[in-house]
Design a protein around this motif. Structure first.
Motif, PDB file in Angstrom:
ATOM      1  N   SER A 120       0.845  -1.196   0.000  1.00 44.42           N
ATOM      2  CA  SER A 120       0.000   0.000   0.000  1.00 44.42           C
ATOM      3  C   SER A 120       0.879   1.245   0.000  1.00 44.42           C
ATOM      4  O   SER A 120       1.986   1.246   0.545  1.00 44.42           O
ATOM      5  CB  SER A 120      -0.927   0.007   1.212  1.00 44.42           C
ATOM      6  N   GLN A 121       0.360   2.308  -0.593  1.00 44.11           N
ATOM      7  CA  GLN A 121       1.112   3.550  -0.701  1.00 44.11           C
ATOM      8  C   GLN A 121       0.580   4.579   0.289  1.00 44.11           C
ATOM      9  O   GLN A 121      -0.628   4.660   0.536  1.00 44.11           O
ATOM     10  CB  GLN A 121       1.009   4.103  -2.127  1.00 44.11           C
ATOM     11  N   LEU A 122       1.483   5.388   0.829  1.00 43.85           N
ATOM     12  CA  LEU A 122       1.087   6.382   1.823  1.00 43.85           C
ATOM     13  C   LEU A 122       0.020   7.347   1.313  1.00 43.85           C
ATOM     14  O   LEU A 122      -0.904   7.690   2.068  1.00 43.85           O
ATOM     15  CB  LEU A 122       2.323   7.146   2.317  1.00 43.85           C
ATOM     16  N   PRO A 123       0.082   7.830   0.063  1.00 46.91           N
ATOM     17  CA  PRO A 123      -0.967   8.761  -0.399  1.00 46.91           C
ATOM     18  C   PRO A 123      -2.377   8.195  -0.306  1.00 46.91           C
ATOM     19  O   PRO A 123      -3.337   8.957  -0.137  1.00 46.91           O
ATOM     20  CB  PRO A 123      -0.561   9.049  -1.854  1.00 46.91           C
ATOM     21  N   TRP A 124      -2.521   6.870  -0.407  1.00 49.28           N
ATOM     22  CA  TRP A 124      -3.852   6.266  -0.279  1.00 49.28           C
ATOM     23  C   TRP A 124      -4.438   6.579   1.090  1.00 49.28           C
ATOM     24  O   TRP A 124      -5.617   6.912   1.216  1.00 49.28           O
ATOM     25  CB  TRP A 124      -3.745   4.751  -0.498  1.00 49.28           C
ATOM     26  N   TYR A 125      -3.611   6.489   2.133  1.00 52.25           N
ATOM     27  CA  TYR A 125      -4.057   6.801   3.480  1.00 52.25           C
ATOM     28  C   TYR A 125      -4.280   8.305   3.651  1.00 52.25           C
ATOM     29  O   TYR A 125      -5.312   8.736   4.177  1.00 52.25           O
ATOM     30  CB  TYR A 125      -3.032   6.327   4.511  1.00 52.25           C
ATOM     31  N   VAL A 126      -3.311   9.080   3.205  1.00 54.69           N
ATOM     32  CA  VAL A 126      -3.376  10.533   3.407  1.00 54.69           C
ATOM     33  C   VAL A 126      -4.596  11.119   2.709  1.00 54.69           C
ATOM     34  O   VAL A 126      -5.359  11.896   3.305  1.00 54.69           O
ATOM     35  CB  VAL A 126      -2.079  11.196   2.902  1.00 54.69           C
ATOM     36  N   ASP A 127      -4.795  10.752   1.449  1.00 57.38           N
ATOM     37  CA  ASP A 127      -5.900  11.340   0.678  1.00 57.38           C
ATOM     38  C   ASP A 127      -7.253  10.960   1.275  1.00 57.38           C
ATOM     39  O   ASP A 127      -8.155  11.806   1.366  1.00 57.38           O
ATOM     40  CB  ASP A 127      -5.827  10.877  -0.779  1.00 57.38           C
ATOM     41  N   SER A 128      -7.405   9.701   1.680  1.00 53.05           N
ATOM     42  CA  SER A 128      -8.698   9.277   2.223  1.00 53.05           C
ATOM     43  C   SER A 128      -8.969   9.924   3.568  1.00 53.05           C
ATOM     44  O   SER A 128     -10.103  10.337   3.853  1.00 53.05           O
ATOM     45  CB  SER A 128      -8.764   7.747   2.322  1.00 53.05           C
ATOM     46  N   ILE A 129      -7.952  10.045   4.406  1.00 53.91           N
ATOM     47  CA  ILE A 129      -8.144  10.681   5.710  1.00 53.91           C
ATOM     48  C   ILE A 129      -8.475  12.158   5.545  1.00 53.91           C
ATOM     49  O   ILE A 129      -9.390  12.687   6.203  1.00 53.91           O
ATOM     50  CB  ILE A 129      -6.904  10.479   6.601  1.00 53.91           C
ATOM     51  N   GLN A 130      -7.749  12.843   4.685  1.00 58.15           N
ATOM     52  CA  GLN A 130      -8.024  14.261   4.484  1.00 58.15           C
ATOM     53  C   GLN A 130      -9.442  14.482   3.975  1.00 58.15           C
ATOM     54  O   GLN A 130     -10.135  15.408   4.403  1.00 58.15           O
ATOM     55  CB  GLN A 130      -6.987  14.865   3.530  1.00 58.15           C
ATOM     56  N   GLN A 131      -9.889  13.621   3.084  1.00 54.74           N
ATOM     57  CA  GLN A 131     -11.250  13.755   2.587  1.00 54.74           C
ATOM     58  C   GLN A 131     -12.265  13.453   3.679  1.00 54.74           C
ATOM     59  O   GLN A 131     -13.309  14.097   3.774  1.00 54.74           O
ATOM     60  CB  GLN A 131     -11.476  12.850   1.381  1.00 54.74           C
ATOM     61  N   SER A 132     -11.955  12.464   4.531  1.00 52.31           N
ATOM     62  CA  SER A 132     -12.888  12.118   5.610  1.00 52.31           C
ATOM     63  C   SER A 132     -13.002  13.248   6.628  1.00 52.31           C
ATOM     64  O   SER A 132     -14.061  13.442   7.228  1.00 52.31           O
ATOM     65  CB  SER A 132     -12.436  10.830   6.304  1.00 52.31           C
ATOM     66  N   ILE A 133     -11.933  13.997   6.837  1.00 52.44           N
ATOM     67  CA  ILE A 133     -11.968  15.134   7.760  1.00 52.44           C
ATOM     68  C   ILE A 133     -12.937  16.201   7.246  1.00 52.44           C
ATOM     69  O   ILE A 133     -13.666  16.831   8.015  1.00 52.44           O
ATOM     70  CB  ILE A 133     -10.554  15.707   7.961  1.00 52.44           C
ATOM     71  N   GLU A 134     -12.950  16.381   5.939  1.00 51.16           N
ATOM     72  CA  GLU A 134     -13.877  17.331   5.332  1.00 51.16           C
ATOM     73  C   GLU A 134     -15.303  16.799   5.363  1.00 51.16           C
ATOM     74  O   GLU A 134     -16.267  17.571   5.415  1.00 51.16           O
ATOM     75  CB  GLU A 134     -13.452  17.620   3.894  1.00 51.16           C
ATOM     76  N   GLY A 135     -15.425  15.473   5.328  1.00 51.09           N
ATOM     77  CA  GLY A 135     -16.730  14.821   5.303  1.00 51.09           C
ATOM     78  C   GLY A 135     -16.887  14.020   4.027  1.00 51.09           C
ATOM     79  O   GLY A 135     -16.701  14.545   2.927  1.00 51.09           O
ATOM     80  N   MET A 136     -17.197  12.741   4.169  1.00 52.97           N
ATOM     81  CA  MET A 136     -17.375  11.891   2.998  1.00 52.97           C
ATOM     82  C   MET A 136     -18.441  10.854   3.302  1.00 52.97           C
ATOM     83  O   MET A 136     -18.740  10.557   4.467  1.00 52.97           O
ATOM     84  CB  MET A 136     -16.058  11.217   2.594  1.00 52.97           C
ATOM     85  N   ASP A 137     -19.023  10.315   2.222  1.00 53.68           N
ATOM     86  CA  ASP A 137     -20.039   9.289   2.386  1.00 53.68           C
ATOM     87  C   ASP A 137     -19.555   7.978   1.775  1.00 53.68           C
ATOM     88  O   ASP A 137     -18.428   7.878   1.277  1.00 53.68           O
ATOM     89  CB  ASP A 137     -21.375   9.716   1.780  1.00 53.68           C
ATOM     90  N   ALA A 138     -20.407   6.967   1.834  1.00 49.96           N
ATOM     91  CA  ALA A 138     -20.025   5.635   1.360  1.00 49.96           C
ATOM     92  C   ALA A 138     -19.705   5.626  -0.123  1.00 49.96           C
ATOM     93  O   ALA A 138     -18.826   4.884  -0.570  1.00 49.96           O
ATOM     94  CB  ALA A 138     -21.133   4.642   1.673  1.00 49.96           C
ATOM     95  N   GLU A 139     -20.407   6.458  -0.885  1.00 53.33           N
ATOM     96  CA  GLU A 139     -20.157   6.496  -2.326  1.00 53.33           C
ATOM     97  C   GLU A 139     -18.772   7.068  -2.606  1.00 53.33           C
ATOM     98  O   GLU A 139     -18.031   6.565  -3.460  1.00 53.33           O
ATOM     99  CB  GLU A 139     -21.220   7.343  -3.020  1.00 53.33           C
ATOM    100  N   GLU A 140     -18.380   8.090  -1.884  1.00 53.06           N
ATOM    101  CA  GLU A 140     -17.049   8.675  -2.056  1.00 53.06           C
ATOM    102  C   GLU A 140     -15.964   7.718  -1.564  1.00 53.06           C
ATOM    103  O   GLU A 140     -14.847   7.704  -2.093  1.00 53.06           O
ATOM    104  CB  GLU A 140     -16.972  10.001  -1.310  1.00 53.06           C
TER     105      GLU A 140
END
Length: 268
Positions: free
Chosen positions: A138-158
């Motif tokens: 796994s690559q670090l950006p996968w974690y970083v990008d998903s966490i940053q988006q979740s902080i803003e707010g995301m749903d199951a589709e995103e």
């Protein structure tokens, strides 16, 4: 009917550690999730295990409802000390330790210290990366990008962008809780996958250990298994051939079957 008894907090290693307790009957079992998995995301597994064990699922510091923030350390040794202090705070005189991914690396280090009361460990697809070793897939950006988006707010589709094979319920839960993963804690854990030589502790494991390997995960390969069993011939092996790294998400029944009777119970 749910086997969840309650969620609780203890002070251990000078931080607040949150946990969920399931079942309450049988031999105590402490479950340590992976790098971005708050305790609640392992609830479906804990529900099943609670039919056989007294299950405690830990929020590792920097995740879920445990202590977080830039005033804390998130290195492997500190998190391992948390686990040992957590067990002591709960006064568990005998227990099994089951760790997934990062949690499995922590379990290796815990066991190498021969803590009183630890009976058996289960290592679920631990990263075998380290200094001068093959990188974790796994690559670090996968974690970083998903966490940053979740902080803003995301749903199951995103969340489908990051976890395309997961069910709607799985993606909903991850979207709800991922924002509780403190990004510096995740980056430190990911870097430790590559900077910490976890293999040095494998020969020091004296309790019975089971290594569970995901057939499609790409994390542990045949050469890695050979090396681990040469370092400690007493480590047992099981495979879940049709699962990726998140084994119970991909093949839940295969995951339970892979325990066999290692914990003196057949999980069916």
């Amino acid at each position: 009917m749910s086997h969840l008894l309650y969620g609780g907090n203890v002070v251990a290693n000078d931080v607040r550690l949150h946990y969920l307790r399931y079942g309450g009957q049988g031999h105590p079992l402490v479950l340590i999730p992976g790098i971005t998995s708050p305790a609640i995301t392992w609830g479906f597994v804990a529900e099943k295990l609670a039919e056989y064990f007294d299950v405690y699922v830990l929020d590792v510091r920097g995740r879920g409802l445990s202590s977080s923030g830039d005033h804390l350390q998130y290195d492997t040794e500190t998190c391992v000390n948390d686990i040992l202090a957590f067990v002591a705070a709960l006064e568990l005189t005998e227990y099994h330790l089951v760790g997934h991914s990062m949690g499995a690396r922590f379990a290796i280090r815990c066991a190498s210290q021969h803590p009183q009361g630890l009976k058996k460990i289960v290592l679920i697809d631990p990263p075998v990366s380290g200094p001068n070793r093959r990188a974790y897939p796994s690559q670090l950006p996968w974690y970083v990008d998903s966490i940053q988006q979740s902080i803003e707010g995301m749903d199951a589709e995103e969340m489908k962008k990051f976890c395309p094979t997961w069910t709607l319920e799985q993606r909903q839960l991850r979207a709800e809780w991922l924002h509780t993963c403190y990004l510096p804690a995740i980056v430190k854990a990911f870097n430790d996958f590559h900077d910490v030589d976890i293999h040095q502790y494998i020969p020091q494991i004296s309790v019975p250990a089971l290594l569970m390997v995901a057939g499609k995960g790409g994390v542990i390969q045949a050469d890695d298994i050979d090396e681990i069993q040469k370092l400690n011939p007493n480590i047992s092996l099981s495979h879940v051939e049709n699962a990726g790294h998140m084994i119970p998400w991909d093949d839940e029944q295969g995951f339970y079957q892979a325990f066999g009777d290692f914990l003196d119970q057949s999980i069916i």
